[in-house]
Design a protein around this motif. Structure first.
Motif, PDB file in Angstrom:
ATOM      1  N   UNK A  11       0.845  -1.194   0.000  1.00 32.28           N
ATOM      2  CA  UNK A  11       0.000   0.000   0.000  1.00 32.28           C
ATOM      3  C   UNK A  11       0.876   1.238   0.000  1.00 32.28           C
ATOM      4  N   UNK A  12       0.720   2.054  -1.032  1.00 35.07           N
ATOM      5  CA  UNK A  12       1.476   3.306  -1.137  1.00 35.07           C
ATOM      6  C   UNK A  12       0.478   4.446  -1.196  1.00 35.07           C
ATOM      7  N   UNK A  13      -0.238   4.675  -0.107  1.00 33.46           N
ATOM      8  CA  UNK A  13      -1.232   5.723  -0.097  1.00 33.46           C
ATOM      9  C   UNK A  13      -2.608   5.243  -0.495  1.00 33.46           C
ATOM     10  N   UNK A  14      -2.718   4.061  -1.107  1.00 36.58           N
ATOM     11  CA  UNK A  14      -4.031   3.515  -1.426  1.00 36.58           C
ATOM     12  C   UNK A  14      -4.510   2.676  -0.242  1.00 36.58           C
ATOM     13  N   UNK A  15      -5.773   2.324  -0.242  1.00 35.64           N
ATOM     14  CA  UNK A  15      -6.368   1.659   0.907  1.00 35.64           C
ATOM     15  C   UNK A  15      -6.995   0.346   0.489  1.00 35.64           C
ATOM     16  N   UNK A  16      -6.699  -0.704   1.245  1.00 28.79           N
ATOM     17  CA  UNK A  16      -7.367  -1.978   1.029  1.00 28.79           C
ATOM     18  C   UNK A  16      -8.657  -1.982   1.836  1.00 28.79           C
ATOM     19  N   UNK A  17      -9.776  -2.282   1.158  1.00 25.35           N
ATOM     20  CA  UNK A  17     -11.088  -2.269   1.789  1.00 25.35           C
ATOM     21  C   UNK A  17     -11.694  -3.673   1.768  1.00 25.35           C
ATOM     22  N   UNK A  18     -12.464  -4.026   2.796  1.00 21.65           N
ATOM     23  CA  UNK A  18     -13.076  -5.359   2.835  1.00 21.65           C
ATOM     24  C   UNK A  18     -14.355  -5.420   1.999  1.00 21.65           C
ATOM     25  N   UNK A  19     -14.487  -6.496   1.237  1.00 20.27           N
ATOM     26  CA  UNK A  19     -15.703  -6.783   0.486  1.00 20.27           C
ATOM     27  C   UNK A  19     -16.166  -8.186   0.867  1.00 20.27           C
ATOM     28  N   UNK A  20     -17.477  -8.363   0.882  1.00 26.64           N
ATOM     29  CA  UNK A  20     -18.052  -9.665   1.214  1.00 26.64           C
ATOM     30  C   UNK A  20     -18.560 -10.346  -0.056  1.00 26.64           C
ATOM     31  N   UNK A  21     -18.302 -11.646  -0.156  1.00 23.82           N
ATOM     32  CA  UNK A  21     -18.807 -12.418  -1.286  1.00 23.82           C
ATOM     33  C   UNK A  21     -20.309 -12.629  -1.096  1.00 23.82           C
ATOM     34  N   UNK A  42     -17.476   3.421   1.393  1.00 26.16           N
ATOM     35  CA  UNK A  42     -16.662   3.972   0.303  1.00 26.16           C
ATOM     36  C   UNK A  42     -16.677   3.032  -0.900  1.00 26.16           C
ATOM     37  N   UNK A  43     -17.820   2.926  -1.578  1.00 20.39           N
ATOM     38  CA  UNK A  43     -17.930   2.075  -2.755  1.00 20.39           C
ATOM     39  C   UNK A  43     -17.008   2.587  -3.861  1.00 20.39           C
ATOM     40  N   UNK A  44     -16.331   1.656  -4.542  1.00 20.24           N
ATOM     41  CA  UNK A  44     -15.359   2.019  -5.561  1.00 20.24           C
ATOM     42  C   UNK A  44     -16.008   2.036  -6.940  1.00 20.24           C
ATOM     43  N   UNK A  45     -15.890   3.149  -7.654  1.00 23.21           N
ATOM     44  CA  UNK A  45     -16.359   3.232  -9.027  1.00 23.21           C
ATOM     45  C   UNK A  45     -15.238   2.813  -9.965  1.00 23.21           C
ATOM     46  N   UNK A  54      -6.890  -7.940  -5.550  1.00 27.76           N
ATOM     47  CA  UNK A  54      -7.705  -8.719  -4.623  1.00 27.76           C
ATOM     48  C   UNK A  54      -6.805  -9.471  -3.661  1.00 27.76           C
ATOM     49  N   UNK A  55      -7.144  -9.426  -2.380  1.00 27.60           N
ATOM     50  CA  UNK A  55      -6.318 -10.014  -1.333  1.00 27.60           C
ATOM     51  C   UNK A  55      -7.085 -11.126  -0.628  1.00 27.60           C
ATOM     52  N   UNK A  56      -6.520 -12.330  -0.663  1.00 29.65           N
ATOM     53  CA  UNK A  56      -7.045 -13.428   0.134  1.00 29.65           C
ATOM     54  C   UNK A  56      -6.305 -13.410   1.459  1.00 29.65           C
ATOM     55  N   UNK A  57      -7.020 -13.161   2.545  1.00 26.22           N
ATOM     56  CA  UNK A  57      -6.390 -12.932   3.843  1.00 26.22           C
ATOM     57  C   UNK A  57      -5.540 -14.140   4.253  1.00 26.22           C
ATOM     58  N   UNK A  58      -4.281 -13.831   4.579  1.00 25.20           N
ATOM     59  CA  UNK A  58      -3.344 -14.855   4.997  1.00 25.20           C
ATOM     60  C   UNK A  58      -2.652 -15.586   3.871  1.00 25.20           C
ATOM     61  N   UNK A  59      -3.025 -15.284   2.630  1.00 25.46           N
ATOM     62  CA  UNK A  59      -2.421 -15.975   1.486  1.00 25.46           C
ATOM     63  C   UNK A  59      -1.642 -14.993   0.610  1.00 25.46           C
ATOM     64  N   UNK A  60      -2.304 -13.948   0.101  1.00 25.80           N
ATOM     65  CA  UNK A  60      -1.619 -12.975  -0.746  1.00 25.80           C
ATOM     66  C   UNK A  60      -2.610 -12.271  -1.648  1.00 25.80           C
ATOM     67  N   UNK A  97     -20.413 -15.105   1.911  1.00 21.06           N
ATOM     68  CA  UNK A  97     -20.181 -14.559   3.234  1.00 21.06           C
ATOM     69  C   UNK A  97     -18.720 -14.328   3.554  1.00 21.06           C
ATOM     70  N   UNK A  98     -17.812 -14.912   2.757  1.00 21.39           N
ATOM     71  CA  UNK A  98     -16.393 -14.718   2.985  1.00 21.39           C
ATOM     72  C   UNK A  98     -15.941 -13.314   2.645  1.00 21.39           C
ATOM     73  N   UNK A  99     -14.837 -12.893   3.267  1.00 21.46           N
ATOM     74  CA  UNK A  99     -14.300 -11.548   3.046  1.00 21.46           C
ATOM     75  C   UNK A  99     -13.074 -11.592   2.147  1.00 21.46           C
ATOM     76  N   UNK A 100     -12.965 -10.601   1.282  1.00 27.29           N
ATOM     77  CA  UNK A 100     -11.821 -10.429   0.389  1.00 27.29           C
ATOM     78  C   UNK A 100     -11.392  -8.972   0.476  1.00 27.29           C
ATOM     79  N   UNK A 101     -10.090  -8.725   0.555  1.00 21.78           N
ATOM     80  CA  UNK A 101      -9.573  -7.364   0.539  1.00 21.78           C
ATOM     81  C   UNK A 101      -9.479  -6.851  -0.892  1.00 21.78           C
ATOM     82  N   UNK A 102      -9.832  -5.583  -1.082  1.00 26.03           N
ATOM     83  CA  UNK A 102      -9.866  -5.002  -2.425  1.00 26.03           C
ATOM     84  C   UNK A 102      -9.135  -3.665  -2.429  1.00 26.03           C
ATOM     85  N   UNK A 103      -8.233  -3.481  -3.372  1.00 21.89           N
ATOM     86  CA  UNK A 103      -7.600  -2.178  -3.634  1.00 21.89           C
ATOM     87  C   UNK A 103      -7.856  -1.798  -5.080  1.00 21.89           C
TER      88      UNK A 103
END
Length: 284
Positions: A11-21, A42-45, A54-60, A97-103
């Motif tokens: 992250x270089x000034x951008x933000x990872x946000x949680x999204x639910x499947x 903060x919905x992303x357009x 896309x970030x899978x928590x604990x994996x990459x 219901x699972x969570x994924x990180x999104x930048x």
């Protein structure tokens, strides 16, 4: 879209946000479309052709093109993911219901405005149909802006064809001209057999009034672009989405460099006038 990174997100000034499947749609045995809903305000357009990290928590994390509709006004994202490595496999198996990180979103998009008043020719091979789906949906939302919309979709086998239901709906409604082709047919296959270059070569094209969008394996895009050039379509009217090793998404790490371009910033969509001399250099 990238070599997978089994590391914490950069992250270089951008933000990872949680999204639910909130939805899962199996496309093929190894490919699924996930529908993601933000769990924040903060919905992303995004624009058709852009990608997210896309970030899978604990994996990459990994760069994945957006296959959904930019006109969705509730912040929903759709990503079509093929399980080919540790990160994509982890994202692929994320359940409802699972969570994924999104930048993101990052990168350039398809220039659909340049096709207004003319014909739009869209050619996708394999999972390359994923970033093109958002372009099709955008064009269909403004169908009267274009003369013809032609979709040529290719896959290894009929079972590997993405968005089969979507393609049939678009075709049945008369919204697009659809050409499907496969490398290896099944016994009940009644469509074309061969490469996407074959139906492309038989299209009636009007130079100066035709914009082409290409996405798929690099050799496929190169052969399609050369076919279009031979038919008089200018290189500046041929757009393609390029893949390289996108790791940071914000033009800092340099892994996605292609000559003078950093594709996470200057691509992935570029016109063939820019791409042709770079793709001709084997070392790149």
């Amino acid at each position: 879209m990238s070599v997978e990174t089994r590391a914490r997100p950069v992250a270089h000034g951008d933000t990872m946000l949680p999204y639910r499947v909130v939805g899962r749609s199996a496309q093929t045995p190894d490919t699924v479309t996930l529908r993601l809903q933000p769990v924040h305000d903060a919905a992303q357009r995004f624009r058709a052709g852009q990608f997210m990290m896309l970030y899978s928590f604990g994996v990459g994390e990994i760069a994945i093109s957006i296959s959904g509709n930019p006109a969705d006004d509730n912040g929903t994202l759709e990503h079509t993911i093929r399980a080919v490595g540790a990160v994509s496999a982890a994202l692929h198996r994320t359940g409802i219901g699972g969570l994924i990180g999104v930048r993101g979103p990052y990168g350039t998009g398809w220039d659909l405005a340049s096709a207004i008043g003319g014909d739009l020719v869209i050619v996708g091979g394999g999972v390359g149909l994923a970033p093109l789906r958002s372009a099709v949906l955008t064009a269909l939302a403004a169908r009267s802006d274009y003369r013809r919309i032609v979709l040529i979709s290719g896959a290894r086998t009929p079972g590997d064809m993405l968005f089969r239901d979507d393609q049939q709906v678009w075709s049945a409604a008369g919204s697009i001209e659809l050409e499907q082709t496969v490398d290896r047919p099944a016994p009940d296959w009644r469509g074309r057999v061969g490469f996407v270059t074959e139906p492309l070569a038989h299209l009636t094209l009007e130079p100066g009034k035709t914009t082409a969008l290409l996405c798929g394996p690099e050799p496929m895009m190169r052969f399609c672009a050369q076919s279009l050039l031979r038919r008089g379509i200018p290189a500046t009217d041929i757009q393609l989405a390029l893949e390289r090793n996108m790791q940071c998404g914000v033009a800092r790490c340099g892994h996605c460099q292609l000559g003078p371009l950093l594709l996470c910033r200057d691509g992935p969509v570029v016109d063939y006038a820019v791409a042709e001399p770079l793709l001709a250099v084997r070392e790149l």
